[in-house]
Write a protein that holds these residues in place. Structure first.
Motif, PDB file in Angstrom:
ATOM      1  N   GLU A  68     -55.920  58.430 -27.258  1.00  0.00           N
ATOM      2  CA  GLU A  68     -54.519  58.283 -27.625  1.00  0.00           C
ATOM      3  C   GLU A  68     -54.294  56.826 -28.016  1.00  0.00           C
ATOM      4  N   LEU A  69     -53.654  56.617 -29.159  1.00  0.00           N
ATOM      5  CA  LEU A  69     -53.474  55.270 -29.688  1.00  0.00           C
ATOM      6  C   LEU A  69     -52.029  54.826 -29.571  1.00  0.00           C
ATOM      7  N   GLY A  70     -51.825  53.574 -29.812  1.00  0.00           N
ATOM      8  CA  GLY A  70     -50.493  53.012 -29.935  1.00  0.00           C
ATOM      9  C   GLY A  70     -50.510  51.979 -31.044  1.00  0.00           C
ATOM     10  N   VAL A  71     -49.350  51.548 -31.473  1.00  0.00           N
ATOM     11  CA  VAL A  71     -49.292  50.542 -32.517  1.00  0.00           C
ATOM     12  C   VAL A  71     -48.107  49.615 -32.255  1.00  0.00           C
ATOM     13  N   SER A  72     -48.344  48.318 -32.378  1.00  0.00           N
ATOM     14  CA  SER A  72     -47.282  47.317 -32.273  1.00  0.00           C
ATOM     15  C   SER A  72     -46.896  46.902 -33.688  1.00  0.00           C
ATOM     16  N   ILE A  73     -45.601  46.902 -33.958  1.00  0.00           N
ATOM     17  CA  ILE A  73     -45.131  46.687 -35.332  1.00  0.00           C
ATOM     18  C   ILE A  73     -44.119  45.547 -35.358  1.00  0.00           C
ATOM     19  N   GLY A  74     -44.363  44.584 -36.235  1.00  0.00           N
ATOM     20  CA  GLY A  74     -43.404  43.521 -36.500  1.00  0.00           C
ATOM     21  C   GLY A  74     -42.710  43.791 -37.813  1.00  0.00           C
ATOM     22  N   VAL A  75     -41.402  43.621 -37.846  1.00  0.00           N
ATOM     23  CA  VAL A  75     -40.610  43.919 -39.043  1.00  0.00           C
ATOM     24  C   VAL A  75     -39.913  42.638 -39.505  1.00  0.00           C
ATOM     25  N   VAL A  76     -39.978  42.376 -40.814  1.00  0.00           N
ATOM     26  CA  VAL A  76     -39.318  41.212 -41.402  1.00  0.00           C
ATOM     27  C   VAL A  76     -38.513  41.655 -42.621  1.00  0.00           C
ATOM     28  N   GLU A  77     -37.318  41.156 -42.721  1.00  0.00           N
ATOM     29  CA  GLU A  77     -36.478  41.430 -43.892  1.00  0.00           C
ATOM     30  C   GLU A  77     -36.848  40.465 -45.020  1.00  0.00           C
ATOM     31  N   ASP A  83     -46.375  38.633 -38.695  1.00  0.00           N
ATOM     32  CA  ASP A  83     -47.460  38.556 -37.708  1.00  0.00           C
ATOM     33  C   ASP A  83     -46.913  38.110 -36.349  1.00  0.00           C
ATOM     34  N   GLN A  84     -46.008  37.146 -36.363  1.00  0.00           N
ATOM     35  CA  GLN A  84     -45.426  36.674 -35.107  1.00  0.00           C
ATOM     36  C   GLN A  84     -44.573  37.752 -34.448  1.00  0.00           C
ATOM     37  N   ALA A  85     -43.825  38.511 -35.259  1.00  0.00           N
ATOM     38  CA  ALA A  85     -43.036  39.609 -34.710  1.00  0.00           C
ATOM     39  C   ALA A  85     -43.944  40.669 -34.095  1.00  0.00           C
ATOM     40  N   CYS A  86     -45.064  40.939 -34.752  1.00  0.00           N
ATOM     41  CA  CYS A  86     -46.039  41.897 -34.214  1.00  0.00           C
ATOM     42  C   CYS A  86     -46.626  41.372 -32.905  1.00  0.00           C
ATOM     43  N   TYR A  87     -46.915  40.072 -32.877  1.00  0.00           N
ATOM     44  CA  TYR A  87     -47.461  39.447 -31.669  1.00  0.00           C
ATOM     45  C   TYR A  87     -46.479  39.593 -30.504  1.00  0.00           C
ATOM     46  N   LEU A  88     -45.196  39.383 -30.766  1.00  0.00           N
ATOM     47  CA  LEU A  88     -44.195  39.514 -29.713  1.00  0.00           C
ATOM     48  C   LEU A  88     -44.036  40.960 -29.273  1.00  0.00           C
ATOM     49  N   MET A 124     -48.578  45.722 -38.674  1.00  0.00           N
ATOM     50  CA  MET A 124     -48.934  46.652 -37.604  1.00  0.00           C
ATOM     51  C   MET A 124     -50.317  46.328 -37.050  1.00  0.00           C
ATOM     52  N   ASP A 125     -50.432  46.404 -35.735  1.00  0.00           N
ATOM     53  CA  ASP A 125     -51.707  46.169 -35.051  1.00  0.00           C
ATOM     54  C   ASP A 125     -51.947  47.332 -34.094  1.00  0.00           C
ATOM     55  N   LEU A 126     -53.064  48.035 -34.279  1.00  0.00           N
ATOM     56  CA  LEU A 126     -53.383  49.187 -33.423  1.00  0.00           C
ATOM     57  C   LEU A 126     -53.716  48.700 -32.019  1.00  0.00           C
ATOM     58  N   ASP A 127     -53.131  49.333 -31.012  1.00  0.00           N
ATOM     59  CA  ASP A 127     -53.241  48.840 -29.642  1.00  0.00           C
ATOM     60  C   ASP A 127     -54.540  49.234 -28.940  1.00  0.00           C
ATOM     61  N   GLN A 128     -55.085  50.395 -29.231  1.00  0.00           N
ATOM     62  CA  GLN A 128     -56.261  50.865 -28.485  1.00  0.00           C
ATOM     63  C   GLN A 128     -57.515  50.960 -29.356  1.00  0.00           C
ATOM     64  N   PHE A 129     -57.471  50.337 -30.519  1.00  0.00           N
ATOM     65  CA  PHE A 129     -58.587  50.491 -31.453  1.00  0.00           C
ATOM     66  C   PHE A 129     -59.879  49.901 -30.883  1.00  0.00           C
ATOM     67  N   LYS A 130     -59.782  48.773 -30.211  1.00  0.00           N
ATOM     68  CA  LYS A 130     -60.976  48.112 -29.682  1.00  0.00           C
ATOM     69  C   LYS A 130     -61.699  49.003 -28.673  1.00  0.00           C
ATOM     70  N   ILE A 131     -60.938  49.809 -27.922  1.00  0.00           N
ATOM     71  CA  ILE A 131     -61.569  50.716 -26.954  1.00  0.00           C
ATOM     72  C   ILE A 131     -62.444  51.735 -27.671  1.00  0.00           C
ATOM     73  N   VAL A 132     -61.939  52.277 -28.775  1.00  0.00           N
ATOM     74  CA  VAL A 132     -62.718  53.253 -29.544  1.00  0.00           C
ATOM     75  C   VAL A 132     -63.984  52.601 -30.079  1.00  0.00           C
ATOM     76  N   ARG A 192     -44.572  49.174 -29.558  1.00  0.00           N
ATOM     77  CA  ARG A 192     -43.146  49.015 -29.791  1.00  0.00           C
ATOM     78  C   ARG A 192     -42.929  48.290 -31.115  1.00  0.00           C
ATOM     79  N   VAL A 193     -41.668  48.266 -31.558  1.00  0.00           N
ATOM     80  CA  VAL A 193     -41.278  47.625 -32.810  1.00  0.00           C
ATOM     81  C   VAL A 193     -40.428  46.411 -32.480  1.00  0.00           C
ATOM     82  N   HIS A 194     -40.711  45.301 -33.166  1.00  0.00           N
ATOM     83  CA  HIS A 194     -39.904  44.099 -32.955  1.00  0.00           C
ATOM     84  C   HIS A 194     -39.437  43.568 -34.309  1.00  0.00           C
ATOM     85  N   MET A 195     -38.132  43.346 -34.414  1.00  0.00           N
ATOM     86  CA  MET A 195     -37.543  42.779 -35.623  1.00  0.00           C
ATOM     87  C   MET A 195     -37.564  41.261 -35.519  1.00  0.00           C
ATOM     88  N   TYR A 196     -38.088  40.603 -36.505  1.00  0.00           N
ATOM     89  CA  TYR A 196     -38.238  39.148 -36.477  1.00  0.00           C
ATOM     90  C   TYR A 196     -36.887  38.447 -36.440  1.00  0.00           C
TER      91      TYR A 196
END
Length: 711
Positions: free
Chosen positions: A388-397, A413-418, A306-314, A426-430
Motif C-alpha cells: 500500500e502506497l502513499g504520496v505527499s503532494i506540494g501545490v503551488v499557484e 518541492d518545499q511544499a512537498c517536503y512540508l 509529488m513524492d511517493l511515500d513507500q516507494f523505497k520499501i518496494v 497529505r497535500v500542502h499548499m505553498y
C-alpha cells in the motif's frame, strides 16, 4: 590532264587523303594489287613514294582482328557490284596503331567482270581517339550514376524527365524508359510533412531561378505504388559550354531511417524512458510556458510536486525491477484520472510532477487530494506480497506574481517536503512562510552534512583559470571548493555556504582550503600533481580534454570569508602552512569580497597588511557591488580588482554596464591595481572586455574548471 591530276593530288595531300586504287585479275580481292601514289604510303607508316602492293601483303599491315572483316566487306562489295565504306586499323612497324577509313567504287569491263576498285583512304586516328575518350567518359558517368547511393534524375529545360539512375528507379518505382519525357512532378512527386503537394517542385524552381535549390528536410516522395518515403532533395541547373540552360539534375536520398531516429532522439530527450512520461527538462519548459501565459494573459495555473511515500520499501524488499514496474503502473493509472490538458511528468526516482493549466488554487487542491486518494487506494502486488502506497503532494499557484520557473519548482518541492514532515500522505499548499521554514530546516541538515564532509574527506578542490589578456597571456588559478557526496555527485558551494555561514563553520572550511592548496603546491613541486593540468571538468565534475595551456604563473587565489577576517589565529595558521609545505607566499593570492571588507574594515586592513609583508597578494572580489567601493579602496593594499559579474554578463548589449566596467578599470589602473573581469562566458563578452583594456578575464570563454590534486 597532268595539271588536273597535280591539283587533285595537292588537294588530297592537304586533306591527308590518298587514292585507293586496286586491280582485280580473277574477281577476288585477295589476289588483287593495291596501288599507292605519293603520300599515300605514309598511311601505312612507309616512306612516301609510288608503290604497287599485293593485297595479301597489304593485309599484313592491317590489325589482325580487323583483317577478316575488311576482306569480307571488300569482297562482298565486288560480288554485289556496290561500293564500300569501311574503317579499320593498321599497325606500323614501330608497333603503333592507326585508324584508317576508306570509300571506294567497283569498276567492270564490257563483259561485266570486275576489274578494280577506286576510292580514297584517310587517317581517322585522332577522331577515333576523341570518340573513344568521349565514350569512356559517358560510360564512366553512366556507371557512376548507376552506382551512386543517391537517386539522380535529369530533366530538360522544360522539366521533362530525361534520365533516372538505378537508385532513382528503385525509389520512385519508375523505369528509365517509362519515365522519359514525363513531367518531373509525375516522375518525382513530392509532398510536405502534412501531405500537401509542394507549391513548386524543386526542379522547376531551379529552372525558373536558374540556381541550385536545397529543399526543406521534411518532404516526402510518393512512389508510383503510392508509398511515402522521407527524402531530402536538391536541384541544380545543367549548363552547356556556351552558357545555355540545358535542364536540371535532381539528387535525392531516402532519409526515412535518419528522420525516424531523429524523432526517436527528440522523444527520448523530452521523455522518461521507463514510464513514457515527459521528463524534468520538458516539464520545466511546460512550466515556463505556463508562467509566460500567467504573466502576459493573467491566467492562473497550478503546479503539483509529488513524492511517493513507500516507494523505497518496494525497491529495497523486492528489487529495482519491482520498483520500475510500480512506477509504470502508477503512471498509467494517474494518466487515466487526469484531464487531457493536464501534464504529468517524472522528475526523478520516485518524484512526479503535474501541471494543471487554467486551474485555480481551490480546484488544484481538490485535484491533488483526488490523486492522493487514488494512490492510497492503489495496491501493488509482487511475488504474492501486497504493498500500500502513499504520496505527499506540494501545490503551488502559478499567477502573474510568480517570479521564475526555478522558484516555482523550489516552492513546490518545499511544499512537498512540508507535507512529508507533517505526516506524509497529505497535500500542502505553498505559503510564503514555507520558504523561510524550509530554508532553516535545510540549513540544519547541512550542518550534519558538513561535519560528515570534514570527517570523511568529501571536500574537493577545483581550479578555474584567470587568464591575462595582454601579450604574455599569463594564467593563474582561483581555487573553488565542492563537496563530493557518497553518491558521487558534486555539490556546489551555493548549496552549503549559507548554512556554513549561519552556523559558524566558514572559518574551518577556509582553513581546510588553505591547507589543501599548500599540499597541492608541494605535490606539484614534487611532480605528483602534474596530471591535473591535462584535463578540465565542468561544474558537475565531468572531465574533458583541456585546451592548450597558456604560460602558467603557479599562483593560486584562495577565497576567504568575512568570518575568517575576524579569526585572530588565521594569520599564524597561514604562516604555519607556508612553512610546513615550503610554499612561497608570493604564489598565494587571497580573495575577499567587497562586502566582507566593509563589514570588517579595520581587521581587514591589519590582516592584509601583515600578509602583504610576507609577499602574499590580495584581490577584492565582486568589486562594484557596494555603494562606497571607491571611497575605501585607497585604504586597502589590493593587487587585483575583480569586477562584479553583474556588470560583465550583459556588457556587450548594456551601455550602462559597459560604462561601469570602463570606470572601474580606469580607476584601478590609476591606482596601480590590475583588473579582472568575472563571468566572461562567451567570445562576444571577451572581445568587449579586451577592448576596454581589462587586464584579466575569468569564465568559460577562457577556461573551465579542472580538479586539483591535494596530496
Amino acid at each position: 590532264m597532268d595539271i588536273i591530276q597535280r591539283h587533285l593530288r595537292m588537294a588530297l595531300d592537304a586533306a591527308r587523303m590518298a587514292i585507293w586504287d586496286s586491280h582485280l585479275t580473277d574477281g577476288t580481292v585477295i589476289s588483287s594489287v593495291v596501288h599507292w601514289v605519293g603520300w599515300g604510303t605514309g598511311l601505312l607508316g612507309l616512306p612516301p613514294g609510288d608503290l604497287a602492293q599485293p593485297f595479301a601483303q597489304f593485309l599484313q599491315f592491317v590489325y589482325h582482328e580487323d583483317r577478316d572483316r575488311l576482306l569480307n566487306t571488300m569482297q562482298e562489295a565486288v560480288d554485289c557490284g556496290s561500293g564500300y565504306d569501311v574503317q579499320y586499323r593498321v599497325v606500323w612497324r614501330d608497333g603503333s596503331h592507326h585508324w584508317l577509313a576508306a570509300k571506294a567504287h567497283v569498276f567492270y569491263d564490257d563483259g561485266g567482270q570486275p576489274t578494280g576498285t577506286l576510292g580514297i583512304v584517310w587517317d581517322i586516328t585522332e577522331r577515333k581517339r576523341i570518340e573513344q575518350s568521349a565514350a569512356r567518359e559517358r560510360e564512366q558517368a553512366a556507371v557512376t550514376l548507376r552506382s551512386i547511393g543517391e537517386g539522380v534524375i535529369t530533366t530538360d529545360e522544360h522539366g521533362k524527365t530525361q534520365y533516372l539512375n538505378r537508385i532513382a528507379e528503385q525509389l520512385t518505382g519508375w523505369g528509365n524508359d517509362e519515365a522519359h519525357g514525363l513531367d518531373i512532378a509525375t516522375t518525382l512527386p513530392l509532398i510536405d510533412d502534412d501531405g500537401a503537394p509542394l507549391a513548386e517542385h524543386a526542379a522547376l524552381q531551379c529552372l525558373r531561378l536558374r540556381q541550385t535549390i536545397n529543399m526543406p528536410s521534411q518532404n516526402q516522395l510518393v512512389t508510383r505504388e503510392g508509398r511515402r518515403i522521407a527524402v531530402e532533395e536538391s536541384a541544380a541547373p545543367i549548363w552547356s559550354d556556351t552558357g545555355e540552360l540545358l535542364g536540371a539534375v535532381v539528387v535525392f536520398r531516402d532519409v526515412s531511417h535518419e528522420r525516424k531516429l531523429s524523432k526517436q532522439l527528440s522523444w527520448n530527450a523530452s521523455h522518461d524512458m521507463l514510464t513514457g512520461l515527459i521528463n524534468r527538462r520538458e516539464f520545466e519548459a511546460q512550466i515556463a510556458h505556463a508562467l509566460h501565459s500567467a504573466k502576459q494573459e493573467d491566467h492562473v495555473h497550478a503546479l503539483l510536486y509529488m513524492d511517493l511515500d513507500q516507494f523505497k520499501i518496494v525497491n529495497d524488499t523486492c528489487g529495482h525491477s519491482a520498483g520500475d514496474l510500480l512506477l509504470q503502473l502508477l503512471a498509467k493509472m494517474l494518466q487515466t484520472e487526469m484531464r487531457d490538458s493536464d501534464i504529468l511528468a517524472r522528475l526523478g526516482g520516485d518524484e512526479l510532477g503535474v501541471l494543471l493549466p487554467h486551474c485555480p488554487p481551490d480546484q488544484a487542491l481538490l485535484v491533488a487530494d483526488g490523486i492522493r486518494q487514488s494512490v492510497k487506494n492503489f495496491r501493488f502486488v509482487w511475488d504474492s506480497r501486497t504493498f500500500e502506497l502513499g504520496v505527499s503532494i506540494g501545490v503551488v499557484e502559478i499567477n502573474r506574481h510568480s517570479k521564475s520557473m526555478t522558484e516555482l519548482l523550489i516552492a513546490a518541492d518545499q511544499a512537498c517536503y512540508l507535507a512529508k514532515e507533517r505526516g506524509r500522505n497529505r497535500v500542502h499548499m505553498y505559503q510564503e512562510s514555507d520558504l523561510r521554514l524550509a530554508r532553516r530546516q535545510g540549513e540544519m541538515q547541512w550542518v550534519s552534512r558538513l561535519n560528515e564532509a570534514f570527517e570523511h574527506q568529501y571536500f574537493r578542490l577545483y581550479a578555474q583559470p584567470i587568464v591575462g589578456l595582454g601579450p604574455r597571456g599569463e594564467v593563474h588559478d582561483e581555487v573553488l571548493i565542492r563537496i563530493q557526496s557518497d553518491l558521487g555527485e558534486l555539490i556546489l558551494p551555493g548549496a552549503f555556504i549559507p548554512a556554513a555561514e549561519r552556523y559558524d563553520m566558514m572559518a574551518a572550511i577556509d582553513r581546510w582550503v588553505i591547507r589543501a592548496v599548500c599540499r597541492h603546491v608541494r605535490s606539484v613541486r614534487e611532480g605528483k600533481g602534474a596530471a591535473d593540468a591535462g584535463t578540465e571538468a565542468d561544474a558537475d565534475g565531468a572531465r574533458q580534454p583541456a585546451p592548450a595551456p597558456a604560460p602558467y604563473s603557479g599562483q593560486y587565489s584562495i577565497n576567504l570569508s568575512g568570518t575568517s577576517l575576524g579569526d585572530e589565529g588565521l594569520h599564524d595558521y597561514i604562516i604555519e602552512q607556508f612553512a610546513e609545505h615550503n610554499v612561497d607566499p608570493g604564489k598565494i593570492c587571497f580573495e575577499i569580497t567587497e562586502t566582507a571588507v566593509i563589514a570588517n574594515l579595520v581587521k581587514a586592513q591589519d590582516f592584509m597588511t601583515r600578509l602583504k609583508a610576507l609577499g602574499c597578494r590580495f584581490a577584492l572580489d565582486d568589486f562594484g557591488s557596494g555603494l562606497s567601493s571607491f571611497a575605501y579602496l585607497k585604504a586597502l593594499p589590493v593587487d587585483f580588482l575583480k569586477i562584479d559579474g553583474v556588470f560583465i554578463r550583459d556588457i556587450a548589449n548594456n551601455a550602462v554596464n559597459r560604462a561601469m566596467v570602463k570606470a572601474i578599470n580606469e580607476v584601478g589602473h590609476v591606482m596601480g591595481i590590475c583588473t579582472v573581469a568575472e563571468y566572461v562566458e562567451d567570445d562576444e563578452t571577451l572581445a568587449v572586455v579586451r577592448e576596454l583594456g581589462v587586464d584579466y578575464a575569468q569564465g568559460y570563454a577562457v577556461g573551465q574548471l579542472r580538479p586539483l590534486h591535494t596530496g
